[in-house]
Design an enzyme around this catalytic site. Structure first.
Site, PDB file in Angstrom:
ATOM      1  N   GLY A   1       9.992  17.269 -57.686  1.00 47.57           N
ATOM      2  CA  GLY A   1      11.297  16.728 -58.077  1.00 47.57           C
ATOM      3  C   GLY A   1      11.280  16.447 -59.575  1.00 47.57           C
ATOM      4  O   GLY A   1      10.622  17.151 -60.336  1.00 47.57           O
ATOM      5  N   ARG A   2      12.011  15.404 -59.949  1.00 50.76           N
ATOM      6  CA  ARG A   2      12.114  15.123 -61.390  1.00 50.76           C
ATOM      7  C   ARG A   2      10.767  14.858 -62.032  1.00 50.76           C
ATOM      8  O   ARG A   2      10.406  15.487 -63.043  1.00 50.76           O
ATOM      9  CB  ARG A   2      13.033  13.911 -61.602  1.00 50.76           C
ATOM     10  CG  ARG A   2      14.492  14.209 -61.340  1.00 50.76           C
ATOM     11  CD  ARG A   2      15.326  12.958 -61.541  1.00 50.76           C
ATOM     12  NE  ARG A   2      15.047  11.987 -60.494  1.00 50.76           N
ATOM     13  CZ  ARG A   2      15.967  11.498 -59.662  1.00 50.76           C
ATOM     14  NH1 ARG A   2      17.220  11.861 -59.766  1.00 50.76           N
ATOM     15  NH2 ARG A   2      15.641  10.613 -58.746  1.00 50.76           N
ATOM     16  N   ILE A   3       9.990  13.926 -61.458  1.00 55.90           N
ATOM     17  CA  ILE A   3       8.725  13.549 -62.110  1.00 55.90           C
ATOM     18  C   ILE A   3       7.702  14.689 -61.974  1.00 55.90           C
ATOM     19  O   ILE A   3       7.049  15.070 -62.954  1.00 55.90           O
ATOM     20  CB  ILE A   3       8.190  12.217 -61.528  1.00 55.90           C
ATOM     21  CG1 ILE A   3       9.195  11.088 -61.823  1.00 55.90           C
ATOM     22  CG2 ILE A   3       6.824  11.878 -62.120  1.00 55.90           C
ATOM     23  CD1 ILE A   3       8.920   9.770 -61.105  1.00 55.90           C
TER      24      ILE A   3
ATOM     25  N   SER B   1       2.584   7.938 -57.387  1.00 54.57           N
ATOM     26  CA  SER B   1       3.831   7.845 -56.613  1.00 54.57           C
ATOM     27  C   SER B   1       3.817   6.555 -55.792  1.00 54.57           C
ATOM     28  O   SER B   1       4.255   5.506 -56.290  1.00 54.57           O
ATOM     29  CB  SER B   1       4.011   9.091 -55.743  1.00 54.57           C
ATOM     30  OG  SER B   1       2.954   9.233 -54.817  1.00 54.57           O
ATOM     31  N   ARG B   2       3.293   6.609 -54.574  1.00 56.31           N
ATOM     32  CA  ARG B   2       3.093   5.409 -53.777  1.00 56.31           C
ATOM     33  C   ARG B   2       1.733   5.522 -53.095  1.00 56.31           C
ATOM     34  O   ARG B   2       1.347   6.602 -52.634  1.00 56.31           O
ATOM     35  CB  ARG B   2       4.183   5.260 -52.700  1.00 56.31           C
ATOM     36  CG  ARG B   2       5.549   4.808 -53.221  1.00 56.31           C
ATOM     37  CD  ARG B   2       5.543   3.404 -53.797  1.00 56.31           C
ATOM     38  NE  ARG B   2       6.854   2.985 -54.272  1.00 56.31           N
ATOM     39  CZ  ARG B   2       7.291   3.133 -55.526  1.00 56.31           C
ATOM     40  NH1 ARG B   2       6.517   3.690 -56.446  1.00 56.31           N
ATOM     41  NH2 ARG B   2       8.486   2.701 -55.869  1.00 56.31           N
TER      42      ARG B   2
ATOM     43  N   GLU C   1      -0.766  -3.599 -52.773  1.00 52.94           N
ATOM     44  CA  GLU C   1      -0.761  -3.995 -54.190  1.00 52.94           C
ATOM     45  C   GLU C   1      -0.433  -5.475 -54.325  1.00 52.94           C
ATOM     46  O   GLU C   1       0.462  -5.955 -53.630  1.00 52.94           O
ATOM     47  CB  GLU C   1       0.263  -3.143 -54.951  1.00 52.94           C
ATOM     48  CG  GLU C   1      -0.134  -1.670 -54.949  1.00 52.94           C
ATOM     49  CD  GLU C   1       0.860  -0.757 -55.673  1.00 52.94           C
ATOM     50  OE1 GLU C   1       1.883  -1.259 -56.158  1.00 52.94           O
ATOM     51  OE2 GLU C   1       0.591   0.455 -55.735  1.00 52.94           O
TER      52      GLU C   1
ATOM     53  N   HIS D   1      -0.234  -0.019 -61.245  1.00 55.96           N
ATOM     54  CA  HIS D   1       1.156   0.424 -61.020  1.00 55.96           C
ATOM     55  C   HIS D   1       1.989   0.231 -62.295  1.00 55.96           C
ATOM     56  O   HIS D   1       2.977  -0.526 -62.300  1.00 55.96           O
ATOM     57  CB  HIS D   1       1.783  -0.312 -59.832  1.00 55.96           C
ATOM     58  CG  HIS D   1       2.898   0.448 -59.196  1.00 55.96           C
ATOM     59  ND1 HIS D   1       3.175   0.410 -57.851  1.00 55.96           N
ATOM     60  CD2 HIS D   1       3.828   1.293 -59.732  1.00 55.96           C
ATOM     61  CE1 HIS D   1       4.223   1.168 -57.593  1.00 55.96           C
ATOM     62  NE2 HIS D   1       4.634   1.722 -58.724  1.00 55.96           N
TER      63      HIS D   1
HETATM   64  C1  GLV Z   1       7.907   2.706 -59.722  1.00 54.04           C
HETATM   65  O1  GLV Z   1       6.982   2.908 -58.982  1.00 54.04           O
HETATM   66  C2  GLV Z   1       9.247   3.082 -59.443  1.00 54.04           C
HETATM   67  O2  GLV Z   1       9.535   3.479 -58.299  1.00 54.04           O
HETATM   68  O3  GLV Z   1      10.088   2.990 -60.347  1.00 54.04           O
END
Ligand code: GLV
Length: 331
Positions: free
Chosen positions: A157-159, A238-239, A268, A287
């Site tokens: 996707g974007r990232i 990401s997560r 976290e 994060h």
């Molecule tokens: C950071 O993890 C966000 O989702 O912006």
């Protein structure tokens, strides 16, 4: 006219907070850490909107306590901490802060990648702890080449696409896996769309950029990690829960793979007894992938813009649940 009431769960950057305080009857949780759940539940009973962060769980308990809540304005692109389905059902708008953080987050994926591949953090510790006793040695702190290697993007996707664009500059071969094909990446970067197993088998660096959903929870598990090359690295900003952390620990400890760069964790803040932290072939961060002065300010500004749009009677620019429009008009 009475100003709408907004509860802000943290001191967000001034550029957004100032506007929110001017335009709304705002209350801000003053501490560095998040408000306890009971506080959110109590506050939400009496507000028209809440500004949330990804560490705030906005779930059935919170929505159950909300009497006049109309907007949850999240300062993050991800929103897996919010029960969006329930929000929609209750006619509550959910907004996020996409795009503005794309390049900053892609930069940080690369920071982790370079750091782990070229052992930057280890090298820093080596110097500071007095281990640098020989001025130059042919095999001191050997890493792996980044340029010319194969980059595998999970979620283009974007990232993910922005990470891939940087890979092009390093003359890398680019593979990607996504639920949709990305012809623009294929055309611009020569990226190849492959299935997940092929990506895991063939990549030297794997960078993960999927949202956390029921489908992506632990999508990177022992089976996938065992497909990786012994010389390959895994990067995740990401997560945390997209990766089975226990399996990742074994993969790193038992050297099925060469290393990992992690900005996110299953829980976290991660605890000091997380065994991943004992390993030298892991670079970690708390994060912070979108954490640049410019981007965090802009994210806060977008939160304010989303709120203002709704209360001016227009559709917020970053609405994540457009189905809600059928239930409630912006007011
Ligand atoms: C950071 O993890 C966000 O989702 O912006």
């Amino acid at each position: 006219m009475l100003k709408p009431k907004v509860y802000v769960t943290r001191e967000i950057p001034e550029r957004g907070l100032k506007t929110i305080k001017e335009r709304f009857d705002a209350e801000v949780w003053p501490e560095y850490g998040p408000p306890p759940k009971e506080v959110i539940v109590e506050k939400v009973g009496n507000v028209d909107a809440i500004v949330s962060l990804l560490s705030d769980e906005i779930d059935a308990e919170v929505f159950g306590a909300a009497r006049k809540l109309k907007v949850v304005a999240q300062m993050a692109v991800g929103f897996d901490n919010i029960d969006v389905k329930l929000a929609t059902k209750r006619g509550i708008y959910v907004t996020n802060t996409p795009e503005v953080l794309t390049e900053t987050t892609a930069d940080f994926a690369w920071a982790l990648l370079m750091a782990v591949a070229r052992r930057v953090v280890e090298a820093d510790r080596y110097v500071r702890t007095g281990k640098w006793k020989v001025s130059w040695h042919p095999s001191m702190l050997l890493g792996r080449d980044v340029h010319g290697a194969t980059m595998g993007i999970v979620g283009a996707g974007r990232i993910g696409s922005s990470v891939a664009k940087r890979a092009k500059g390093f003359n890398m071969k680019i593979l990607y896996y996504d639920v949709v094909s990305r012809p623009e990446l294929e055309k611009e970067l020569g990226a190849k769309n492959v299935d997940l197993d092929t990506l895991f088998k063939e990549s030297d660096f794997i960078s993960v950029h999927v949202p956390l959903t029921k489908q992506t929870y632990h999508m990177i598990n022992e089976e996938k990690l065992r497909l990786m090359k012994k010389t390959a690295y895994l990067i995740n900003n990401s997560r945390g829960s997209v990766i089975d952390e226990k399996a990742l620990y074994r993969a790193l400890k038992e050297e099925w793979i060469a290393g990992a760069g992690l900005d996110v964790f299953e829980r976290e803040p991660t605890q000091l007894n997380n065994p991943l932290l004992m390993l030298d072939n892991v670079v970690v961060a708390p994060h912070i992938s979108s954490s640049s002065h410019e981007t965090r300010s802009r994210m806060a500004e977008m939160v304010a813009e989303n709120l203002m749009a709704f209360f001016e009677g227009t559709i917020p620019p970053n609405l994540v649940n457009p189905e809600v429009l059928k239930i409630r008009k912006p007011s």
